[in-house]
Write an enzyme that holds these catalytic residues in place. Structure first.
Site, PDB file in Angstrom:
ATOM      1  N   CYS A  65     106.688  67.480 111.848  1.00  0.00           N
ATOM      2  CA  CYS A  65     108.117  67.763 111.762  1.00  0.00           C
ATOM      3  C   CYS A  65     108.419  68.153 110.321  1.00  0.00           C
ATOM      4  O   CYS A  65     107.495  68.433 109.550  1.00  0.00           O
ATOM      5  CB  CYS A  65     108.967  66.593 112.270  1.00  0.00           C
ATOM      6  N   HIS A  98      91.922  51.102 108.022  1.00  0.00           N
ATOM      7  CA  HIS A  98      92.491  49.776 107.792  1.00  0.00           C
ATOM      8  C   HIS A  98      93.533  49.366 108.821  1.00  0.00           C
ATOM      9  O   HIS A  98      93.681  48.177 109.104  1.00  0.00           O
ATOM     10  CB  HIS A  98      93.129  49.711 106.405  1.00  0.00           C
TER      11      HIS A  98
END
Length: 148
Positions: A65, A98
């Site tokens: 976007c 992570h």
């Protein structure tokens, strides 16, 4: 890997470049819209992208976007989705390693085509770490989903 990608009108021009790059990396791509530069609401595209992941039709998602922020907010409203805005290569791979991010959001008004390709390559090459600290934290995120 099966990738679903969606964009609003601001991300539409960059999306074609990203799709070509994903294919060149050997992945399967499903384009979830938008399909032209006419104005469209990013939450509607986010619903389509995230549904493909939740339903098991895609392994990971990408949203493009204007800034990536709106797409990230919308995607994160869906239980089981971990979306992150990534505008640097380190975040693109570390968000997966992570945090087990399954939707990366890119701002087409922030990054150009060359950086977008690097971001996508880093995101798709990354794997969730087996380190217990990261696994524990993602389990806690899943618990937070259950509290909604």
């Amino acid at each position: 890997m099966r990738i679903v990608i969606g964009s609003d009108h601001a991300g539409f021009p960059l999306k074609a470049t990203i799709i070509d790059h994903i294919v060149s990396l050997g992945h399967e791509v499903h384009d979830a819209g938008s399909y032209d530069p006419s104005p469209v609401d990013f939450p509607d595209i986010a619903k389509t992208v995230t549904s493909s992941i939740i339903d098991g039709k895609a392994d990971r998602g990408l949203m493009v976007c204007g800034t990536g922020v709106g797409a990230s907010i919308a995607a994160n409203k869906v239980k089981g989705i971990r979306a992150a805005v990534c505008h640097d290569v380190h975040s693109a791979h570390q968000s997966v390693e992570h945090d087990d991010v399954n939707v990366m959001c890119i701002g087409a008004q922030i990054v150009g085509a060359w950086l977008a390709k690097d971001l996508v390559a880093a995101y798709l090459a990354a794997e969730f770490s087996t380190h217990e600290d990261f696994r524990r934290r993602v389990r806690k995120l899943a618990e937070m989903d259950e509290q909604r």
